[in-house]
Enzyme design. Structure first.
Site, PDB file in Angstrom:
ATOM      1  N   ASP A   1       5.894  -1.034  -9.771  1.00 15.53           N
ATOM      2  CA  ASP A   1       6.241  -0.748  -8.175  1.00 15.53           C
ATOM      3  C   ASP A   1       7.541   0.379  -7.791  1.00 15.53           C
ATOM      4  OD1 ASP A   1       5.413  -1.367  -5.795  1.00 15.53           O
ATOM      5  OD2 ASP A   1       5.296  -3.317  -6.753  1.00 15.53           O
TER       6      ASP A   1
HETATM    7  C1  BGC Z   1       3.913  -2.091  -3.634  1.00 17.91           C
HETATM    8  C2  BGC Z   1       2.956  -2.073  -4.471  1.00 17.91           C
HETATM    9  C3  BGC Z   1       2.410  -0.406  -3.745  1.00 17.91           C
HETATM   10  C4  BGC Z   1       3.519   0.839  -3.715  1.00 17.91           C
HETATM   11  C5  BGC Z   1       3.120   2.008  -2.971  1.00 17.91           C
HETATM   12  C6  BGC Z   1       4.840  -1.049  -3.354  1.00 17.91           C
HETATM   13  O1  BGC Z   1       6.097  -1.712  -1.933  1.00 17.91           O
HETATM   14  O2  BGC Z   1       4.628  -3.626  -3.744  1.00 17.91           O
HETATM   15  O3  BGC Z   1       1.548  -3.301  -3.916  1.00 17.91           O
HETATM   16  O4  BGC Z   1       1.786  -0.427  -4.507  1.00 17.91           O
HETATM   17  O5  BGC Z   1       4.503  -0.175  -2.754  1.00 17.91           O
HETATM   18  O6  BGC Z   1       3.600   2.105  -1.477  1.00 17.91           O
END
Ligand code: BGC
Length: 748
Positions: A290
């Site tokens: 993530d």
């Molecule tokens: C989120 C994810 C997301 C990623 C990219 C993160 O902060 O937890 O769910 O896909 O950002 O935007």
């Protein structure tokens, strides 16, 4: 007879041959991709390999000099970037892909993007969609989203989010399918199929990414990014199955998560990624971190520094580093010291290259960059039709006293009051793409209803109050128009940015002065209908008793106003059912329907006598899981069984007759639950195991037959074996998780 059986045999032989042939082709294709991957890998320098494992966000200034982290354009040209996120549009993706084509080996970039509930056409937020209990329609919606996104240069979406969530304080409940594992798994698979369409090599599809692996939805106290402390049994029983369903549906990638699971951050969790995902489940796609979660292992106190974090993550099975730069800055040295093996890096690089081959990007890196496709998918009317249907079917009717809904002909003057009546952007919900010209096409509640009601009904508007402040100066005007109306329609709730990532809240009541406004309207003595817009279950126990009708209207997307108008006017009879239990007050959280019985279960909603209960609250949720009314009534007959006991290999048929006894045609979701009465582990008081949707005309009856086999009885025992245990079970069927007909069955 003879002829028939011969032809049957021929058919069988032909289909077996055909199956083998197809399997052979797939294997051959895989083999050739594998060979191509190996040959590319052989040509790569170590820097280029590590480059494939970096994903950067596109914080680009396309018209001028570039941003923060060094010269990213140069890094792309040097072959040091594998993937970008947050870059969309044919022009931008083409520009960056052209840079990648200047790199030594011309390895194409992979473009990722969060497409959570629509791309250009905005759909209801995922939690709302789940209230449709309609995986086929959800798949259709994702097909639209995938088609639109792929036309804009996106190859890969970070969706679906399949975290089971039992705590509405957690703002990210809006992204998932609610609290139930069975329904959540069906929806997970549907979303993957919708995004990936004919397969993610197709230009009208995107590769899906199931997230957040794993346990993220169980953040303690519902506080985002918080720790998760969970038994392995609960993990396997409730939280992992939707991921497995996505993997079985062919999902191309998995994202790990921010949380630690029993002290080990998911991003560095070898058990989750190596043992379960890549081991037991044989998952071969990309595992991406993530955002920044590799580096965050230092804050967790699990990695000493960023270098250590890179070592832990890659060794634990995280292939790609989203935005933390740990891989970029440290993998090389880790290899030098032997802390990371070349084979580990190579394996990660291979998954990335394999995906790029599967997407056809080595053949044509620009195949997702066709301006004509992009134009064709911009404001496509057919896509809006799906958004409309999805929005209608997401709305949940929670109360309808005196059949105040749908509007009847006597309602000549309606006062439409509240902070959301004319708001536009709120209908986008959290996690939506904000295209200025799409925002302009969102149908507001005001426009939707005005169009639907036509000239015969006088519709008057007052804002009444803001969403979240203490200003009640608008009450007077609102009360004035309400006093003159036949019916008061209130549009209340939370703003779109109050649920979502990092939007955990400790108080879930209607914010600001909204409750006071409802109270003031109630005192007028007119029928009041309340629309609630939110990304999560809100708490409105008190206001609920002061209004005649409540529609839970979430964030409904592009077609919000039209869909709500269709429901209010009775053109569409609401059919949504809640997929999370709604608490009476924050102190009741977490509350979920499939809890264990305890040694001292309450015998009724009011029983507090040395039982497991709160002494100051009813024992039931405000609205249970599976609940949702219709304008019509459905009566349920008794459950009939073809046998009361069965063995493995046999099926029990449970039938029930449903009759539409009300005044409207309508759709019902008939739910089947099971309880394993005594087992080697205490089992939930009920678990959803099946459901069927039926449309019944006014006065019509239909008998539904549910087939139950041993698969439905299985659970993870103490040794994490997935097995059914002989014994007595309770089989329940009804319109929601609390209103159930019951019979006993025996599994021998
Ligand atoms: C989120 C994810 C997301 C990623 C990219 C993160 O902060 O937890 O769910 O896909 O950002 O935007």
């Amino acid at each position: 007879m003879k002829l028939l059986s011969i032809s049957k045999i021929c058919l069988k032989v032909t289909s077996v041959t055909f199956f083998c042939f197809c399997a052979f082709i797939v294997e051959a294709q895989q083999k050739s991709i594998q060979q191509k991957v190996d040959s590319v890998l052989k040509l790569m320098t170590l820097d280029e390999k590590i480059g494939q494992l970096n994903q950067y966000s596109g914080d680009w200034d396309f018209t001028g000099p570039i941003t923060a982290d060094g010269d990213k354009q140069q890094q792309i040209m040097d072959g040091l970037v594998g993937s970008m996120l947050n870059v969309t549009g044919v022009e931008h993706t083409r520009m960056l892909q052209s840079l990648a084509m200047k790199s030594r080996l011309r390895i194409p970039l992979l473009f990722g993007q969060d497409v959570i509930h629509g791309f250009r056409t905005t759909f209801p937020i995922p939690l709302a969609q789940s209230a449709s209990w309609n995986p086929e329609l959800i798949e259709k919606a994702e097909r639209v989203a995938g088609t639109e996104a792929s036309a804009y240069g996106v190859h890969w979406t970070f969706s679906p989010m399949v975290d089971i969530a039992r705590d509405p304080r957690w703002g990210r409940v809006m992204e998932g399918a609610g609290e139930d594992t069975y329904l959540g798994s069906l929806i997970a698979a549907a979303r993957v199929k919708g995004f990936q369409g004919k397969g993610y090599g197709d230009t009208a599809a995107v590769m899906a990414c199931v997230k957040h692996f794993a346990g993220y939805g169980a953040a303690i106290g519902g506080r985002d990014y918080n720790s998760v402390d969970m038994s392995l049994h609960n993990l396997w029983e409730f939280y992992l199955p939707p991921f497995k369903a996505a993997v079985d549906a062919g999902v191309g990638s998995v994202m790990n998560s921010f949380n630690d699971l029993n002290g080990i951050p998911a991003t560095g969790n070898r058990y989750l990624m190596r043992e379960v995902l890549k081991g037991k489940w044989n998952f071969k796609g990309i595992v991406v971190s993530d955002w920044g979660s590799v580096g965050e292992m230092v804050n967790h106190g699990y990695a000493a520094n960023q270098r250590d974090a890179a070592k832990i993550a890659i060794n634990a099975g995280c292939d790609m580093d989203m935005e933390s730069r740990c891989y970029k800055n440290h993998l090389k040295d880790l290899l030098r010291t032997g802390e990371v093996k070349l084979s580990t890096i190579d394996a990660a690089v291979k998954t990335v290259l394999k995906t790029k081959f599967e997407l056809g990007l080595f053949d044509d890196p620009f195949r997702f960059c066709k301006a004509s496709r992009q134009d064709n998918q911009t404001h496509h009317p057919e896509n809006r039709k799906v958004a409309f249907e999805m929005a209608e079917k997401s709305i949940v009717l929670l109360k309808n006293e005196n059949q105040v809904l749908p509007f009847n002909k006597k309602m000549k003057k309606i006062a439409f009051i509240g902070p959301f009546v004319k708001s536009v952007r709120d209908h986008l919900g959290f996690w939506s793409m904000e295209w200025p010209d799409d925002t302009a096409t969102i149908v507001t509640l005001w426009d939707g209803l005005k169009n639907a009601l036509g000239k015969d009904v006088e519709l008057k508007y007052a804002k009444g109050c803001n969403v979240n402040d203490q200003d009640s100066s608008g009450f007077a005007e609102a009360l004035q128009i309400a006093a003159d109306a036949d019916l008061v329609l209130l549009s209340m709730g939370e703003a779109r940015d109050m649920s979502g990532e990092a939007k955990s809240r400790s108080q879930l009541h209607l914010p600001g002065v909204q409750e006071s406004l409802i109270h003031a309207m109630h005192q007028l003595g007119k029928p009041v209908v309340l629309l609630i817009h939110a990304g999560r279950p809100l708490i409105f126990d008190q206001p609920a008793s002061q209004v005649e009708a409540i529609l839970y209207a979430w964030w409904l997307g592009s077609e919000a106003g039209n869909a709500l108008a269709a429901v209010l006017t009775g053109k569409y009879n609401p059919s949504g059912k809640l997929t999370m239990s709604f608490p009476r007050t924050e102190g009741q959280i977490p509350i979920y329907y499939n809890h264990l019985n305890t040694g001292r279960p309450a015998s009724s909603a009011t029983d507090v006598n040395y039982v497991s209960a709160y002494t100051d609250l009813l024992n039931t949720p405000r609205y249970p899981f599976g609940f949702g009314l219709s304008y019509t009534d459905f009566s349920y007959g008794d459950i009939l069984l073809d046998k009361t006991s069965f063995h493995s290999g046999e099926t029990i048929k449970a039938s029930i007759t449903i009759t539409n006894t009300g005044d409207y045609d309508g759709e019902e979701t008939v739910q089947l639950y099971l309880r394993d009465i005594t087992a080697s582990l205490a089992r939930p008081v009920k678990e959803l195991k099946d459901f069927k949707k039926i449309f019944l005309k006014k006065g019509e009856s239909r008998t539904l037959v549910f087939n139950l086999n041993v698969e439905k009885l299985k659970f993870y025992n103490e040794r994490l074996e997935y097995k059914a245990e002989p014994g007595a079970f309770e089989l329940m069927i009804g319109p929601d998780s609390e209103t159930l007909k019951k019979v006993n069955i025996q599994y021998n």
